[in-house]
Design an enzyme around this catalytic site. Sequence first.
Site, PDB file in Angstrom:
ATOM      1  N   ASP A 248      51.673  83.897  -4.243  1.00 24.81           N
ATOM      2  CA  ASP A 248      51.771  83.280  -5.685  1.00 24.81           C
ATOM      3  C   ASP A 248      52.618  82.147  -5.621  1.00 24.81           C
ATOM      4  O   ASP A 248      53.088  81.793  -4.603  1.00 24.81           O
ATOM      5  CB  ASP A 248      52.408  84.438  -6.852  1.00 24.81           C
ATOM      6  N   LYS A 270      50.623  82.575 -10.837  1.00 27.36           N
ATOM      7  CA  LYS A 270      50.765  83.002 -12.077  1.00 27.36           C
ATOM      8  C   LYS A 270      52.015  82.136 -12.821  1.00 27.36           C
ATOM      9  O   LYS A 270      52.908  81.811 -12.055  1.00 27.36           O
ATOM     10  CB  LYS A 270      50.982  84.552 -12.510  1.00 27.36           C
TER      11      LYS A 270
END
Length: 457
Positions: A248, A270
């Site tokens: 991520d 995210k």
Amino acid sequence: MDHLPIFCQLRDRDCLIVGGGDVAERKARLLLDAGARLTVNALAFIPQFTAWADAGMLTLVEGPFDESLLDTCWLAIAATDDDALNQRVSEAAESRRIFCNVVDAPKAASFIMPSIIDRSPLMVAVSSGGTSPVLARLLREKLESLLPLHLGQVAKYAGQLRGRVKQQFATMGERRRFWEKLFVNDRLAQSLANNDQKAITETTEQLINEPLDHRGEVVLVGAGPGDAGLLTLKGLQQIQQADVVVYDRLVSDDIMNLVRRDADRVFVGKRAGYHCVPQEEINQILLREAQKGKRVVRLKGGDPFIFGRGGEELETLCNADIPFSVVPGITAASGCSAYSGIPLTHRDYAQSVRLITGHLKTGGELDWENLAAEKQTLVFYMGLNQASTIQQKLIEHGMPGEMPVAIVENGTAVTQRVIDGTLTQLGELAQQMNSPSLIIIGRVVGLRDKLNWFSNH
């Protein structure tokens, strides 16, 4: 190639060190570890040599160097601070065709000592040919971090299994795949380290009898809060062995540069309020890649079990009967507070720490009354967009408006920013910061001016 790397069998063979100081002591340790029958000659000796001699581990010859000491030797080392004496030892050894190392004088030596990584029976030697010992040492340290400490025990055990493996698996390809499974099996390594014979036998039988087209596996790895130096040793080993890395946006570029170069990389970054890849799709990516028989690393910023949805991902794998394991990471609360000079606990100010998600949802109201109590530190993850609400709720429930607060942006990275103030200013302070940021609230924040070490570096 100026030097041929060789490994010498010195067990129960005569070796000589000329010198009785600290440098000679370091060389003596290596020869003793190799099982050499060691004689040390010097005018005087540091206490360690006397202790070894008293224990019967070596022989001391006190006095001037005599060439006859070389008569039965296989190998010699000159380790004094007298260049002329070192040269004399080297010449005497060469006349007898005995290899001789001269400390800090590679041109006068017939062999040089490499930097050594000892995972006996596995040995790794690194040398710059005497031109740059510091470079060789740095490279050794890097390799040291990549090789598990238990590797030697696994290698020794593998030697005991060779005959059976050759009988069990008909082709070289089958044997290679078996050895690859064995060498990365953490349970076997831990069982060997603990000398747990039952677990060793069970794991070995499972590996030998397991079909070679076995399922893949997923390892959740915490990458820490940003500074690549805070990645754990086991975490580094896992990303170096991965076939696929799913990561991520909180994983720094410096850490991604450590990933095995031919591993596939899948970005699933995210942000608060915006999901590049839905969580369910991430779960399916992990499942799909593991079902192909691949070793998948799910690399997460911080720690995977602290607001990292690691539990959700593992539940999916568990339901599909996919093997998994977890490597913890340094969570943002710990890393960011340490790099900001804010101790999370302190006998005078905070006897507890609360880690709280800043994603405040309707119907999921926090226990603000308890959060507003004194003698604790509050750490809000992902709370930047809710800073004004946090400020309002805490004050409403009795927390003093002058309570110290800090916001840490890009914690532990070279781009780290920290801004501090009081609770009444929290909403305003948050408008000056960007994600990823961490909010710390408590009396311990007042120690920052005194304990802030990172920005001073």
